[in-house]
Design an enzyme around this catalytic site. Structure first.
Site, PDB file in Angstrom:
ATOM      1  N   ASP A 122      17.656 -35.311  -1.506  1.00 46.98           N
ATOM      2  CA  ASP A 122      19.016 -33.598  -1.567  1.00 46.98           C
ATOM      3  C   ASP A 122      19.857 -35.082  -0.385  1.00 46.98           C
ATOM      4  O   ASP A 122      19.818 -36.040   0.391  1.00 46.98           O
ATOM      5  CB  ASP A 122      18.455 -33.199   0.296  1.00 46.98           C
ATOM      6  CG  ASP A 122      19.994 -31.504  -1.097  1.00 46.98           C
ATOM      7  OD1 ASP A 122      21.125 -31.999  -1.009  1.00 46.98           O
ATOM      8  OD2 ASP A 122      19.272 -30.329   0.018  1.00 46.98           O
TER       9      ASP A 122
HETATM   10  C1  BGC Z   1      22.797 -29.216  -1.460  1.00 42.66           C
HETATM   11  C2  BGC Z   1      21.996 -29.331  -3.065  1.00 42.66           C
HETATM   12  C3  BGC Z   1      23.008 -30.453  -3.618  1.00 42.66           C
HETATM   13  C4  BGC Z   1      23.493 -31.465  -3.265  1.00 42.66           C
HETATM   14  C5  BGC Z   1      24.587 -32.490  -4.034  1.00 42.66           C
HETATM   15  C6  BGC Z   1      23.513 -30.694  -0.997  1.00 42.66           C
HETATM   16  O1  BGC Z   1      23.987 -30.632  -0.093  1.00 42.66           O
HETATM   17  O2  BGC Z   1      21.720 -29.014  -0.576  1.00 42.66           O
HETATM   18  O3  BGC Z   1      21.277 -28.301  -3.425  1.00 42.66           O
HETATM   19  O4  BGC Z   1      21.987 -30.512  -5.182  1.00 42.66           O
HETATM   20  O5  BGC Z   1      24.440 -30.907  -2.311  1.00 42.66           O
HETATM   21  O6  BGC Z   1      25.352 -31.238  -4.115  1.00 42.66           O
END
Ligand code: BGC
Length: 867
Positions: free
Chosen positions: A247
């Site tokens: 993530d």
């Molecule tokens: C979120 C993800 C997301 C990523 C990119 C993170 O903060 O938890 O779900 O895909 O950001 O935007």
């Protein structure tokens, strides 16, 4: 970092004779690269891109959120088809619709140059307060897994990768990068891993390791550095052959995460790998074979999405075949309208108030449309899933079009948000008298090194590319027209000084960093409010100077940026006056439609909800409209459960979700019956907060213990014998249904040997339930036929009943059909934590079938016995 291939370079294939190479050759070539080049592949090149490797004909792979639409990298300025939230589309229980949405997502990805869509979310709705509840599909593992597989299959069949997220135990937003999820082994296998397992079995190409830590096999470690989780469970046990992506900004460790099985650090180019990982390999802390495995996975992904030309040295351009021409095209809007209408759940429909006749003597000649959410529908939740839609179909326009012979009046009935609307372009002027907001870039000494003018408050998130810029000053004059109370709100993110007409209204020296992205506080900062009373005696309009000094936030791989919110409320009616107007309009109308709901201050990634109550005075508004007009339809515009204390006092209530760009059109289709709202709740709607089995997800001493075990969602309600407002699976639709003649087929008999070849593999069909359903209503309808199992000896360790299968059937009035519901072996199995394996308890299982988890019409049994 990569070197140019030469004729003598054994890493390249001679350019004179381009040779088509297969995946294995491409991997072999990649493995022969210098270590630094290989490691460079393992961290993003930017926020949304992977590192290219021209020697291999490997172009940049682009990733994008997911799951509401495909946002893109933000550089193309293109709008995105905005779908209903996943919790909405899950309410259709319709795998064909999920596949249609998967195909749309693939087409959108193609249009936007995206190879990997960061969707779906298959975490479960463990507690109704979860901030990302709307992004998840359901509270049930089977329903979640089935719908996610349908979506992934359709998406990947078009060469666009899915990225199933967030692996694992990521059901809470409070302290989301810090907490440890404690899930016992059996619960992990049967409940939280189950949807991931289904999607991995279906061949998903990437998976996202979550922010949180998780305890697996006694190892308490962040998901990105958790070896039992990523290597043990995911790769070795489930056989995942794709890329594990961190993530965003989640990776905290170098060799621990590399050795654990993480394959790709996102975003880049910064992060804990790079040179530190090269050093870790050089001094033996990480084996080079570990790097090679990650490289092979990325090359495999490249081949799958068409980013690997197969001709070494030649980089293929991105393949846009299959792109949607336009997110506002007719076929896109028709699909999104149908998805939102089909998702809508009829919670109540006394006296068949719905659907509403469009013509004839029953047709209304006056409709009062009421509510803040009627004026501004909340079409999508906040956070990384947010996309910019090409348009939003507004309820007022759609209702006027759908009821051409009725007069439709719109009344807000009082604002329900804490903050004012954005400052409109029409009232801002720079100190120099130009329309707009003046922005100065200041260096560390406070000298102005750049100036420009922004047209309005929409774009007050701006990237700062010039490293010399230390802060930014915003200056504008607001022209206040008319007597009354004008409210100006400035919401700076990070260190600031805010002045209104030369008076300091707020000041802070506290600098912030990337955490404002991770906790979404950039989206909802505290507002500095200034109220200015303009009396009749004042001149017709007056200007108020607003100045704000703002910090530049270092978002690391998200880049440097400034963020400020700027809002304004003009003098107007009080909430009480607006309610009175709305109630009077309801009294004078033939039908009142009240749209209540949550809003961008309520449902978002980054925080959990502190309450399940509807924001502001909405319960009061509903009750007063109900008293004024008995023909009132209440429409709930929310992604996650809210308490509806008046639910059984209202003649008709619809759960309309976060419906996406075709909001208004879908509502009109549902109200008129042009499309049947055939949604069934994919979660339980509580009657009161006190009843909720898992009322919050607040970590205690840094840990969240999933103490309810396998009794997630409706299973918990059943175990505790609590009565919700509406149970899991509930939804009336517009038809009536009877059930008859339920029986199970297991080949020749109704008994099944535990080692019967029929049930040899996990997802093989173990039994098929056949049932005859009949549409006894007056309209064509869609039924979601649901099958629930109960154990031979219900004990504390098995749910009272659990969802084992379902099927969707469309029938004309008066028509019946035999519906078949396959039940997989896994539906009967339990995880044996002592022997770390699946077990199939013997005995006679009860299989019930019906309209919801509590409206079960028929029962039959399935006997599992030794040979
Ligand atoms: C979120 C993800 C997301 C990523 C990119 C993170 O903060 O938890 O779900 O895909 O950001 O935007």
């Amino acid at each position: 970092m990569t070197s140019t291939p030469t004729a003598t370079d054994d890493r390249s294939i001679p350019a004179a004779e381009p040779t088509t190479i297969g995946l294995d050759d491409a991997i072999a070539i990649a493995h022969s690269l210098p270590l630094a080049d290989k490691v460079a592949l393992l961290t993003g090149a930017g926020t949304w891109t992977l590192t290219a490797l021209p020697e291999l004909g490997l172009r940049t792979i682009t990733v994008s959120d997911g799951p509401i639409g495909v946002r893109g990298t933000g550089e193309d300025g293109l709008a995105s088809a905005q779908m209903p939230a996943p919790s909405a589309t899950a309410a259709t229980w319709d795998e064909r619709l999920q596949a249609d949405l998967g195909r749309l997502m693939a087409a959108e990805a193609r249009r936007k140059g995206v190879d990997v869509v960061l969707a779906p979310v298959v975490n479960l709705q463990r507690s109704p307060v979860g901030g990302r509840h709307f992004e998840c599909l359901a509270e049930d593992p089977l329903l979640t897994g089935r719908l996610a597989v349908a979506f992934i299959d359709a998406l990947q069949a078009r060469g666009v990768a899915g990225c199933v997220k967030h692996f694992l135990g990521n059901e809470t937003e409070t302290d989301r990068t810090e907490y440890l999820s404690r899930i016992d082994e059996r619960t992990l296998r049967e409940v939280y891993l189950a949807p991931f397992e289904a999607v991995v079995d279906a061949g998903v190409w990437t998976i996202m390791a979550a922010y949180n830590a998780i305890a697996v096999e006694g190892v308490e470690e962040t998901a990105t550095a958790n070896r039992p989780l990523l290597t043990g469970l995911l790769k070795d046990d489930l056989g995942f052959d794709g890329v594990v992506i961190s993530d965003w900004l989640a990776t905290k460790h170098t060799e621990e995460s590399a050795n654990a099985g993480l394959d790709l650090v996102m975003p880049g180019p910064l992060g804990p790998w790079g040179a530190a990982l090269v050093a870790a390999v050089e001094d033996g802390r990480v084996a080079e074979s570990v790097i090679d495995d990650k490289v092979a996975r990325i090359v495999r992904l490249a081949e799958r999405v068409g980013a690997l030309s197969g001709l070494a040295g030649e980089v293929l351009p991105f393949d846009r075949a299959g792109a949607t021409a336009d997110p506002a095209a007719d076929e896109v809007t028709a699909l999104l309208r149908e998805a939102a209408a089909r998702s809508t759940v009829v919670l109540r429909n006394q006296g068949a108030l719905l659907p509403i006749a469009v013509d004839g003597e029953d047709a209304p000649s006056r409709i009062a449309l009421i509510g803040h959410n009627a004026v501004e529908p909340f079409t999508q939740g906040g956070g990384s899933a947010f996309v910019t839609a090409p348009h939003v179909s507004l309820p007022i326009d759609a209702l006027r079009a759908a009821f051409p012979s009725a007069e439709v009046e719109l009344h807000r009935g009082g604002a329900t948000t804490r903050t004012a609307p954005l400052v409109p372009a029409t009232i801002v002027t720079t100190p120099e008298g130009e329309p707009g907001i003046r922005i100065d870039h200041l260096d560390a000494d406070g000298a102005v090194i750049g100036t420009y003018v922004l047209p309005d408050a929409e774009a007050l998130w701006f990237p700062i590319d010039d490293a010399r810029v230390a802060s930014v000053r915003l200056r504008t004059d607001l022209v206040l027209d008319g007597a009354g109370r004008h409210v100006i709100e400035v919401g700076p993110v990070g260190a600031h000084r805010v002045e209104v007409d030369g008076e300091v209204r707020g000041e802070s020296a506290e600098h912030v960093g990337r955490e404002v992205i991770l906790n979404s506080s950039y989206a909802n900062p505290p507002m500095i409010a200034t109220a200015i009373e303009v009396t009749d005696a004042s001149p017709a309009s007056r200007a108020v100077r607003v100045e704000a000094d703002l910090q530049v936030i270092d978002g690391e791989s998200y880049g440097r940026f400034v963020r400020v919110h700027f809002r304004y409320r003009a003098p107007g009616l009080t909430v009480e006056e607006e309610i009175a107007q709305a109630v009077a309009a309801a009294a004078a109308a033939d039908v009142a439609v009240v749209v209540v709901g949550t809003n961008p201050e309520t449902e978002s990634e980054g925080w959990d909800r502190p309450t399940l109550a509807l924001p502001a005075h909405q319960d009061d508004l509903v009750r007063r409209v109900l008293a004024a007009n008995p023909r009132t339809v209440v429409v709930v515009n929310a992604g996650a459960p809210v308490i509806l204390p008046w639910l059984d006092e209202a003649p008709a209530v619809l759960w309309w979700w976060l419906p996406g760009q075709e909001a208004g059109a879908s509502l009109a289709a549902v109200l008129t019956g042009a499309i049947e709202p055939s949604g069934r709740l994919p979660w339980t709607l509580p009657a009161s907060e006190a009843d909720v089995p898992v009322p919050d997800g607040i970590p205690v001493d840094g840990a969240i213990t999933y103490a309810e075990g396998v009794h997630v969602g409706h299973r918990g309600w059943d175990r505790l014998e609590r009565t919700p407002a509406r149970e899991f699976g509930y939804g009336l639709g517009y038809a009536e249904w009877t059930y008859a003649d339920a029986r199970v087929k297991l080949g020749a008999s109704d008994r099944l040997g535990a080692s019967d070849p029929l049930g040899a593999s996990t997802d093989s069909v173990f039994a098929t339930l056949h049932v005859t359903v009949r549409n006894t209503g007056a309209r064509p309808g869609r039924e979601v036929v649901q099958a629930y199992l109960s154990a031979p000896e219900p004990g504390a360790d098995r749910p009272v009943r659990w969802l084992a299968g379902f099927a969707v059937v469309d029938l004309e009035p008066g028509v019946q059909a035999e519906v078949s519901i396959p039940i997989a072996r896994r539906a009967f199995e339990v995880w044996d934590a002592e022997h770390h394996d699946w077990d199939l308890p013997r005995g006679s299982y009860t299989l019930r079938v019906g309209r919801s988890s509590r409206d079960l019409r028929l029962a039959t049994s399935v006997v599992v016995e030794d040979e």
